[in-house]
Motif scaffolding. Sequence first.
Motif, PDB file in Angstrom:
ATOM      1  N   GLU A  44       0.831  -1.204   0.000  1.00  0.00           N
ATOM      2  CA  GLU A  44       0.000   0.000   0.000  1.00  0.00           C
ATOM      3  C   GLU A  44       0.866   1.256   0.000  1.00  0.00           C
ATOM      4  OE1 GLU A  44      -2.496  -0.655   3.392  1.00  0.00           O
ATOM      5  OE2 GLU A  44      -3.829  -2.002   2.295  1.00  0.00           O
ATOM      6  N   ARG A  45       1.960   1.248   0.783  1.00  0.00           N
ATOM      7  CA  ARG A  45       2.867   2.394   0.795  1.00  0.00           C
ATOM      8  C   ARG A  45       3.552   2.549  -0.559  1.00  0.00           C
ATOM      9  NH1 ARG A  45       4.527   0.296   5.780  1.00  0.00           N
ATOM     10  NH2 ARG A  45       6.595  -0.158   4.953  1.00  0.00           N
ATOM     11  N   PHE A  46       3.907   1.420  -1.181  1.00  0.00           N
ATOM     12  CA  PHE A  46       4.529   1.465  -2.507  1.00  0.00           C
ATOM     13  C   PHE A  46       3.553   2.071  -3.522  1.00  0.00           C
ATOM     14  CE2 PHE A  46       5.385  -0.464  -6.651  1.00  0.00           C
ATOM     15  CZ  PHE A  46       6.697  -0.063  -6.851  1.00  0.00           C
ATOM     16  N   GLU A  47       2.310   1.614  -3.515  1.00  0.00           N
ATOM     17  CA  GLU A  47       1.304   2.170  -4.431  1.00  0.00           C
ATOM     18  C   GLU A  47       1.111   3.658  -4.205  1.00  0.00           C
ATOM     19  OE1 GLU A  47      -2.349  -0.064  -4.211  1.00  0.00           O
ATOM     20  OE2 GLU A  47      -1.746  -1.297  -5.911  1.00  0.00           O
ATOM     21  N   ALA A  48       1.102   4.070  -2.946  1.00  0.00           N
ATOM     22  CA  ALA A  48       0.944   5.497  -2.627  1.00  0.00           C
ATOM     23  C   ALA A  48       2.144   6.282  -3.143  1.00  0.00           C
ATOM     24  CB  ALA A  48       0.783   5.693  -1.118  1.00  0.00           C
ATOM     25  N   ALA A  49       3.343   5.717  -3.026  1.00  0.00           N
ATOM     26  CA  ALA A  49       4.545   6.398  -3.516  1.00  0.00           C
ATOM     27  C   ALA A  49       4.504   6.542  -5.034  1.00  0.00           C
ATOM     28  CB  ALA A  49       5.799   5.640  -3.083  1.00  0.00           C
ATOM     29  N   VAL A  50       4.090   5.492  -5.730  1.00  0.00           N
ATOM     30  CA  VAL A  50       3.997   5.551  -7.194  1.00  0.00           C
ATOM     31  C   VAL A  50       2.946   6.584  -7.603  1.00  0.00           C
ATOM     32  CG1 VAL A  50       3.317   4.264  -9.268  1.00  0.00           C
ATOM     33  CG2 VAL A  50       4.860   3.217  -7.603  1.00  0.00           C
ATOM     34  N   ALA A  51       1.820   6.593  -6.923  1.00  0.00           N
ATOM     35  CA  ALA A  51       0.773   7.577  -7.231  1.00  0.00           C
ATOM     36  C   ALA A  51       1.279   8.995  -7.002  1.00  0.00           C
ATOM     37  CB  ALA A  51      -0.473   7.308  -6.389  1.00  0.00           C
ATOM     38  N   SER A  52       2.052   9.178  -5.948  1.00  0.00           N
ATOM     39  CA  SER A  52       2.608  10.499  -5.655  1.00  0.00           C
ATOM     40  C   SER A  52       3.574  10.941  -6.759  1.00  0.00           C
ATOM     41  CB  SER A  52       3.321  10.467  -4.309  1.00  0.00           C
ATOM     42  OG  SER A  52       3.962  11.685  -4.066  1.00  0.00           O
ATOM     43  N   VAL A  53       4.406  10.017  -7.224  1.00  0.00           N
ATOM     44  CA  VAL A  53       5.343  10.341  -8.305  1.00  0.00           C
ATOM     45  C   VAL A  53       4.584  10.678  -9.577  1.00  0.00           C
ATOM     46  CG1 VAL A  53       7.128   9.375  -9.811  1.00  0.00           C
ATOM     47  CG2 VAL A  53       7.262   9.027  -7.337  1.00  0.00           C
ATOM     48  N   GLU A  54       3.564   9.878  -9.894  1.00  0.00           N
ATOM     49  CA  GLU A  54       2.756  10.152 -11.086  1.00  0.00           C
ATOM     50  C   GLU A  54       2.126  11.540 -11.013  1.00  0.00           C
ATOM     51  OE1 GLU A  54      -0.129   7.023 -11.239  1.00  0.00           O
ATOM     52  OE2 GLU A  54       1.147   5.758 -12.487  1.00  0.00           O
ATOM     53  N   THR A  55       1.576  11.873  -9.855  1.00  0.00           N
ATOM     54  CA  THR A  55       0.944  13.176  -9.665  1.00  0.00           C
ATOM     55  C   THR A  55       1.967  14.300  -9.822  1.00  0.00           C
ATOM     56  OG1 THR A  55      -0.684  12.205  -8.175  1.00  0.00           O
ATOM     57  CG2 THR A  55      -0.378  14.586  -8.043  1.00  0.00           C
ATOM     58  N   GLY A  56       3.153  14.099  -9.267  1.00  0.00           N
ATOM     59  CA  GLY A  56       4.195  15.117  -9.357  1.00  0.00           C
ATOM     60  C   GLY A  56       4.732  15.305 -10.761  1.00  0.00           C
ATOM     61  N   LEU A  57       4.814  14.221 -11.520  1.00  0.00           N
ATOM     62  CA  LEU A  57       5.362  14.307 -12.873  1.00  0.00           C
ATOM     63  C   LEU A  57       4.328  14.723 -13.920  1.00  0.00           C
ATOM     64  CD1 LEU A  57       7.686  11.161 -13.009  1.00  0.00           C
ATOM     65  CD2 LEU A  57       8.359  13.558 -12.814  1.00  0.00           C
ATOM     66  N   ALA A  58       3.063  14.531 -13.632  1.00  0.00           N
ATOM     67  CA  ALA A  58       2.019  14.810 -14.620  1.00  0.00           C
ATOM     68  C   ALA A  58       2.099  16.215 -15.218  1.00  0.00           C
ATOM     69  CB  ALA A  58       0.636  14.556 -14.023  1.00  0.00           C
ATOM     70  N   PRO A  59       2.268  17.264 -14.412  1.00  0.00           N
ATOM     71  CA  PRO A  59       2.298  18.608 -15.014  1.00  0.00           C
ATOM     72  C   PRO A  59       3.460  18.801 -15.985  1.00  0.00           C
ATOM     73  CG  PRO A  59       1.980  18.766 -12.634  1.00  0.00           C
ATOM     74  CD  PRO A  59       2.291  17.334 -12.945  1.00  0.00           C
ATOM     75  N   ILE A  60       4.625  18.297 -15.641  1.00  0.00           N
ATOM     76  CA  ILE A  60       5.776  18.515 -16.517  1.00  0.00           C
ATOM     77  C   ILE A  60       5.706  17.625 -17.757  1.00  0.00           C
ATOM     78  CG2 ILE A  60       7.402  16.883 -15.485  1.00  0.00           C
ATOM     79  CD1 ILE A  60       9.476  19.215 -15.771  1.00  0.00           C
ATOM     80  N   LEU A  61       5.146  16.426 -17.626  1.00  0.00           N
ATOM     81  CA  LEU A  61       5.027  15.536 -18.783  1.00  0.00           C
ATOM     82  C   LEU A  61       3.949  16.011 -19.748  1.00  0.00           C
ATOM     83  CD1 LEU A  61       5.450  12.053 -17.073  1.00  0.00           C
ATOM     84  CD2 LEU A  61       7.144  13.347 -18.394  1.00  0.00           C
ATOM     85  N   ALA A  62       3.017  16.802 -19.264  1.00  0.00           N
ATOM     86  CA  ALA A  62       1.945  17.316 -20.114  1.00  0.00           C
ATOM     87  C   ALA A  62       2.420  18.487 -20.980  1.00  0.00           C
ATOM     88  CB  ALA A  62       0.757  17.747 -19.261  1.00  0.00           C
ATOM     89  N   LEU A  63       3.552  19.084 -20.625  1.00  0.00           N
ATOM     90  CA  LEU A  63       4.056  20.241 -21.364  1.00  0.00           C
ATOM     91  C   LEU A  63       4.818  19.828 -22.620  1.00  0.00           C
ATOM     92  CD1 LEU A  63       5.489  22.263 -18.354  1.00  0.00           C
ATOM     93  CD2 LEU A  63       3.349  22.689 -19.559  1.00  0.00           C
ATOM     94  N   ASP A  64       4.835  20.702 -23.585  1.00  0.00           N
ATOM     95  CA  ASP A  64       5.669  20.511 -24.760  1.00  0.00           C
ATOM     96  C   ASP A  64       7.105  20.830 -24.359  1.00  0.00           C
ATOM     97  OD1 ASP A  64       6.903  22.187 -27.357  1.00  0.00           O
ATOM     98  OD2 ASP A  64       5.930  20.262 -27.815  1.00  0.00           O
ATOM     99  N   ARG A  65       8.017  19.886 -24.571  1.00  0.00           N
ATOM    100  CA  ARG A  65       9.400  20.033 -24.124  1.00  0.00           C
ATOM    101  C   ARG A  65      10.070  21.269 -24.711  1.00  0.00           C
ATOM    102  NH1 ARG A  65      14.301  19.008 -26.021  1.00  0.00           N
ATOM    103  NH2 ARG A  65      13.490  17.984 -27.873  1.00  0.00           N
ATOM    104  N   ARG A  66       9.864  21.532 -25.983  1.00  0.00           N
ATOM    105  CA  ARG A  66      10.510  22.694 -26.621  1.00  0.00           C
ATOM    106  C   ARG A  66      10.013  24.006 -26.014  1.00  0.00           C
ATOM    107  NH1 ARG A  66       9.490  19.691 -31.567  1.00  0.00           N
ATOM    108  NH2 ARG A  66      11.378  18.566 -32.092  1.00  0.00           N
ATOM    109  N   GLU A  67       8.706  24.091 -25.797  1.00  0.00           N
ATOM    110  CA  GLU A  67       8.135  25.300 -25.191  1.00  0.00           C
ATOM    111  C   GLU A  67       8.641  25.485 -23.768  1.00  0.00           C
ATOM    112  OE1 GLU A  67       3.871  25.348 -25.397  1.00  0.00           O
ATOM    113  OE2 GLU A  67       3.869  24.979 -27.556  1.00  0.00           O
TER     114      GLU A  67
END
Length: 146
Positions: A44-67
């Motif tokens: 459960e802690r592992f799943e929570a950690a993965v979810a936290s990483v996904e949430t943290g990375l989502a904004p930057i992965l949604a951006l266009d890298r060049r922009e």
Amino acid sequence: DGPSTSRALDGRRFRDSPVRSLREHVRVPMESLSLPEDVKSQLERFEAAVASVETGLAPILALDRRELEAALTPLERAKVHVSMANAVSTLFSMYLKAVGLDPADHAVKRELERVALYRTKLDKAAAAERRAAGKTARSTVDAAAA
């Protein structure tokens, strides 16, 4: 690959969230597993950690890298690159642990050490940049007072 499940980045295709897709396909209710309680707690802690990483990375992965890179200073770009390298290496380290391997015996340990070294260099560069900005601000105030 449908347009809603993948996107192009520099001519390459990748899934928006392979971790989330995998988790949705292999999701097993924790209650149905006959595991010791401490193992269930760790999962459960592992799943929570993965979810936290996904949430943290989502904004930057949604951006266009060049922009994104065009809008950042060189120091900010370096910080983003180091943070992403750290995130990927940490995720891989978590994966190794999940499959029963010791990350300390794997090349990922050296990669995390290398990333830490670059983070230290970036911290020094940021401190030097702040000192330089402070000197410029003081000289501007001194000139205005004169």
